[in-house]
Scaffold this motif. Structure first.
Motif, PDB file in Angstrom:
ATOM      1  N   SER A  93       0.836  -1.210   0.081  1.00 54.57           N
ATOM      2  CA  SER A  93      -0.086   0.192   0.014  1.00 54.57           C
ATOM      3  C   SER A  93       0.829   1.380  -0.008  1.00 54.57           C
ATOM      4  CB  SER A  93      -1.007   0.151   1.267  1.00 54.57           C
ATOM      5  OG  SER A  93      -0.261   0.199   2.332  1.00 54.57           O
ATOM      6  N   THR A  94       2.212   1.176   0.159  1.00 57.75           N
ATOM      7  CA  THR A  94       3.120   2.482   0.141  1.00 57.75           C
ATOM      8  C   THR A  94       3.123   2.904  -1.301  1.00 57.75           C
ATOM      9  OG1 THR A  94       5.031   0.829  -0.196  1.00 57.75           O
ATOM     10  CG2 THR A  94       4.220   1.313   2.111  1.00 57.75           C
ATOM     11  N   PRO A  95       3.318   4.185  -1.624  1.00 56.86           N
ATOM     12  CA  PRO A  95       3.511   4.650  -2.706  1.00 56.86           C
ATOM     13  C   PRO A  95       4.678   4.243  -3.486  1.00 56.86           C
ATOM     14  CG  PRO A  95       3.479   6.665  -1.054  1.00 56.86           C
ATOM     15  CD  PRO A  95       3.518   5.126  -0.347  1.00 56.86           C
ATOM     16  N   GLY A  96       4.659   3.930  -4.658  1.00 51.66           N
ATOM     17  CA  GLY A  96       5.788   3.334  -5.674  1.00 51.66           C
ATOM     18  C   GLY A  96       5.751   1.877  -5.656  1.00 51.66           C
ATOM     19  N   ALA A  97       5.101   1.048  -4.873  1.00 51.00           N
ATOM     20  CA  ALA A  97       5.219  -0.395  -4.751  1.00 51.00           C
ATOM     21  C   ALA A  97       4.782  -0.994  -5.867  1.00 51.00           C
ATOM     22  CB  ALA A  97       4.260  -0.747  -3.474  1.00 51.00           C
ATOM     23  N   TRP A  98       3.864  -0.440  -6.699  1.00 48.98           N
ATOM     24  CA  TRP A  98       3.191  -0.981  -7.891  1.00 48.98           C
ATOM     25  C   TRP A  98       3.828  -0.352  -9.285  1.00 48.98           C
ATOM     26  CZ3 TRP A  98      -0.736  -4.744  -7.604  1.00 48.98           C
ATOM     27  CH2 TRP A  98      -1.178  -5.164  -6.354  1.00 48.98           C
ATOM     28  N   THR A  99       4.754   0.257  -9.018  1.00 50.34           N
ATOM     29  CA  THR A  99       5.530   0.967 -10.298  1.00 50.34           C
ATOM     30  C   THR A  99       6.991   0.500 -10.444  1.00 50.34           C
ATOM     31  OG1 THR A  99       6.455   2.846  -9.137  1.00 50.34           O
ATOM     32  CG2 THR A  99       4.048   3.107  -9.851  1.00 50.34           C
ATOM     33  N   GLY A 100       7.529   0.377 -11.574  1.00 52.35           N
ATOM     34  CA  GLY A 100       8.669  -0.050 -11.583  1.00 52.35           C
ATOM     35  C   GLY A 100       8.927  -1.554 -11.863  1.00 52.35           C
ATOM     36  N   THR A 101      10.081  -2.071 -11.687  1.00 48.26           N
ATOM     37  CA  THR A 101      10.190  -3.503 -11.490  1.00 48.26           C
ATOM     38  C   THR A 101      10.530  -4.023 -10.255  1.00 48.26           C
ATOM     39  OG1 THR A 101      12.476  -3.443 -11.949  1.00 48.26           O
ATOM     40  CG2 THR A 101      11.126  -3.746 -13.726  1.00 48.26           C
ATOM     41  N   THR A 102      10.588  -5.301  -9.934  1.00 55.74           N
ATOM     42  CA  THR A 102      10.661  -5.921  -8.588  1.00 55.74           C
ATOM     43  C   THR A 102      11.071  -7.346  -8.565  1.00 55.74           C
ATOM     44  OG1 THR A 102      10.214  -5.998  -6.306  1.00 55.74           O
ATOM     45  CG2 THR A 102       8.421  -6.396  -7.848  1.00 55.74           C
ATOM     46  N   HIS A 103      11.192  -7.933  -7.567  1.00 59.37           N
ATOM     47  CA  HIS A 103      11.265  -9.533  -7.412  1.00 59.37           C
ATOM     48  C   HIS A 103      10.259 -10.360  -6.832  1.00 59.37           C
ATOM     49  CE1 HIS A 103      15.411  -8.258  -8.540  1.00 59.37           C
ATOM     50  NE2 HIS A 103      15.220  -7.326  -7.629  1.00 59.37           N
ATOM     51  N   MET A 104      10.337 -11.649  -7.036  1.00 61.37           N
ATOM     52  CA  MET A 104       9.458 -12.338  -6.194  1.00 61.37           C
ATOM     53  C   MET A 104      10.171 -13.603  -5.561  1.00 61.37           C
ATOM     54  SD  MET A 104       5.910 -13.202  -8.219  1.00 61.37           S
ATOM     55  CE  MET A 104       5.219 -14.363  -6.980  1.00 61.37           C
ATOM     56  N   GLY A 105      11.250 -12.987  -4.704  1.00 61.85           N
ATOM     57  CA  GLY A 105      12.281 -13.950  -3.962  1.00 61.85           C
ATOM     58  C   GLY A 105      13.354 -14.287  -4.659  1.00 61.85           C
ATOM     59  N   GLY A 106      13.432 -14.096  -5.733  1.00 66.88           N
ATOM     60  CA  GLY A 106      14.826 -14.688  -6.784  1.00 66.88           C
ATOM     61  C   GLY A 106      15.292 -13.491  -7.444  1.00 66.88           C
ATOM     62  N   PRO A 107      16.260 -13.702  -8.376  1.00 68.63           N
ATOM     63  CA  PRO A 107      17.241 -12.554  -8.931  1.00 68.63           C
ATOM     64  C   PRO A 107      16.046 -11.958 -10.248  1.00 68.63           C
ATOM     65  CG  PRO A 107      18.006 -14.516  -9.421  1.00 68.63           C
ATOM     66  CD  PRO A 107      16.941 -14.968  -8.610  1.00 68.63           C
ATOM     67  N   THR A 108      15.170 -12.627 -10.650  1.00 67.78           N
ATOM     68  CA  THR A 108      14.508 -12.209 -11.792  1.00 67.78           C
ATOM     69  C   THR A 108      13.891 -10.905 -11.837  1.00 67.78           C
ATOM     70  OG1 THR A 108      14.703 -14.436 -12.590  1.00 67.78           O
ATOM     71  CG2 THR A 108      12.864 -12.670 -13.741  1.00 67.78           C
ATOM     72  N   GLU A 109      13.940  -9.824 -12.270  1.00 71.05           N
ATOM     73  CA  GLU A 109      12.958  -8.821 -12.051  1.00 71.05           C
ATOM     74  C   GLU A 109      11.801  -8.969 -12.976  1.00 71.05           C
ATOM     75  OE1 GLU A 109      14.763  -4.887 -12.541  1.00 71.05           O
ATOM     76  OE2 GLU A 109      16.002  -5.176 -10.712  1.00 71.05           O
ATOM     77  N   LEU A 110      10.534  -8.459 -12.450  1.00 72.65           N
ATOM     78  CA  LEU A 110       9.464  -8.368 -13.074  1.00 72.65           C
ATOM     79  C   LEU A 110       8.669  -7.133 -12.930  1.00 72.65           C
ATOM     80  CD1 LEU A 110       8.406 -11.938 -11.814  1.00 72.65           C
ATOM     81  CD2 LEU A 110       8.946 -11.504 -13.956  1.00 72.65           C
ATOM     82  N   PRO A 111       7.674  -6.797 -13.812  1.00 75.80           N
ATOM     83  CA  PRO A 111       6.976  -5.568 -13.400  1.00 75.80           C
ATOM     84  C   PRO A 111       6.338  -5.909 -12.029  1.00 75.80           C
ATOM     85  CG  PRO A 111       6.564  -6.411 -15.744  1.00 75.80           C
ATOM     86  CD  PRO A 111       7.308  -7.444 -15.039  1.00 75.80           C
ATOM     87  N   ALA A 112       6.365  -4.629 -11.246  1.00 73.17           N
ATOM     88  CA  ALA A 112       5.853  -4.597  -9.909  1.00 73.17           C
ATOM     89  C   ALA A 112       4.423  -4.832 -10.110  1.00 73.17           C
ATOM     90  CB  ALA A 112       6.524  -3.253  -9.215  1.00 73.17           C
ATOM     91  N   SER A 113       3.518  -4.249 -10.951  1.00 76.88           N
ATOM     92  CA  SER A 113       2.405  -4.234 -11.101  1.00 76.88           C
ATOM     93  C   SER A 113       1.802  -5.792 -11.301  1.00 76.88           C
ATOM     94  CB  SER A 113       1.733  -3.395 -12.208  1.00 76.88           C
ATOM     95  OG  SER A 113       2.281  -3.839 -13.492  1.00 76.88           O
ATOM     96  N   LEU A 114       2.602  -6.505 -12.177  1.00 77.03           N
ATOM     97  CA  LEU A 114       2.503  -7.991 -12.126  1.00 77.03           C
ATOM     98  C   LEU A 114       2.442  -8.630 -10.943  1.00 77.03           C
ATOM     99  CD1 LEU A 114       1.784 -10.479 -13.998  1.00 77.03           C
ATOM    100  CD2 LEU A 114       4.423 -10.393 -14.557  1.00 77.03           C
ATOM    101  N   VAL A 115       3.769  -8.324 -10.357  1.00 79.11           N
ATOM    102  CA  VAL A 115       4.102  -9.085  -8.969  1.00 79.11           C
ATOM    103  C   VAL A 115       3.082  -8.756  -7.907  1.00 79.11           C
ATOM    104  CG1 VAL A 115       5.764  -9.382  -7.128  1.00 79.11           C
ATOM    105  CG2 VAL A 115       6.392  -9.113  -9.492  1.00 79.11           C
ATOM    106  N   GLY A 116       2.549  -7.637  -7.824  1.00 81.02           N
ATOM    107  CA  GLY A 116       1.547  -7.326  -6.746  1.00 81.02           C
ATOM    108  C   GLY A 116       0.184  -7.828  -7.190  1.00 81.02           C
ATOM    109  N   GLY A 117      -0.134  -7.901  -8.450  1.00 79.37           N
ATOM    110  CA  GLY A 117      -1.352  -8.789  -9.014  1.00 79.37           C
ATOM    111  C   GLY A 117      -1.065 -10.212  -8.599  1.00 79.37           C
ATOM    112  N   MET A 118       0.039 -10.813  -8.924  1.00 82.17           N
ATOM    113  CA  MET A 118       0.141 -12.169  -8.482  1.00 82.17           C
ATOM    114  C   MET A 118      -0.190 -12.342  -6.970  1.00 82.17           C
ATOM    115  SD  MET A 118       3.097 -13.082 -11.470  1.00 82.17           S
ATOM    116  CE  MET A 118       3.911 -14.153 -10.658  1.00 82.17           C
ATOM    117  N   VAL A 119       0.371 -11.332  -6.284  1.00 83.78           N
ATOM    118  CA  VAL A 119      -0.007 -11.585  -4.881  1.00 83.78           C
ATOM    119  C   VAL A 119      -1.527 -11.608  -4.542  1.00 83.78           C
ATOM    120  CG1 VAL A 119       0.519 -10.592  -2.654  1.00 83.78           C
ATOM    121  CG2 VAL A 119       2.209 -10.674  -4.189  1.00 83.78           C
TER     122      VAL A 119
END
Length: 190
Positions: A93-119
């Protein structure tokens, strides 16, 4: 409703179902066929810190090489799951959490909006899994279900390739939103 609100709604529903699980139900099978109730709770605790960290753009690996290597459900598992769900919802819920890229526990970067949606999808579907396994009533918000279904539709092919989703189950388009979501993930809503 924003993506963060969907995640918060899904986390809250999941926490409510977890609170209703009796200790004697931990060995019950779930619709997620490889998991008992205890295994599914362990799954949530195993991946929870990685999913939470994804909101902060951090790569936090899971606590062991495989879920079966560690039992995180010892002690007050209901409180542990509730606290992890709360931390994850707050992080996303913090600003910027859904923007840019991020991780799902591993080194591969994914779009943050995709990771958040998968959560969101993970929380919504596992809420049903646990409610079904423990005989609890379930009421998920229609907007949440529609959002999760969109994520499922977007990720279904990849989910099937990774063995996360089963083959789609046929349901009529007029079926309830929850049934249509579950069918996309390979779960039979019947």
């Amino acid at each position: 409703m924003s993506e963060a609100q969907h995640l918060s709604s899904a986390a809250s529903a999941l926490a409510g179902v977890v609170a209703g699980i009796e200790p004697g139900q931990l060995t019950a099978p779930t619709p997620c066929t490889e998991y008992t109730v205890r295994d599914l709770l362990n799954h949530l605790l195993f991946w929870g810190p990685s999913l939470e960290a994804g909101a902060r753009k951090e790569a936090v690996p899971p606590p062991a090489a495989a879920e079966a290597d560690v039992d995180l459900t010892e002690g007050d598992w209901q409180q542990a799951v509730a606290q992890q769900l709360d931390r994850t919802a707050r992080a996303w819920s913090t600003p910027g959490a859904w923007t840019g890229t991020t991780h799902m526990g591993g080194p591969t970067e994914l779009p943050a909006s995709l990771v958040g949606g998968m959560v969101v999808l993970e929380f919504a579907v596992h809420t049903w899994d646990l409610a079904k396994a423990t005989g609890q009533d379930l009421a998920l918000d229609e907007a949440l279900l529609d959002y999760a279904r969109g994520v499922a539709a977007e990720t279904a092919d990849q989910g099937r390739q990774l063995g996360v989703f089963g083959a789609a189950v046929a349901v009529p388009e007029s079926a309830p939103a929850l049934d249509r979501l579950l069918a996309l993930t390979g779960r039979n809503p019947a």
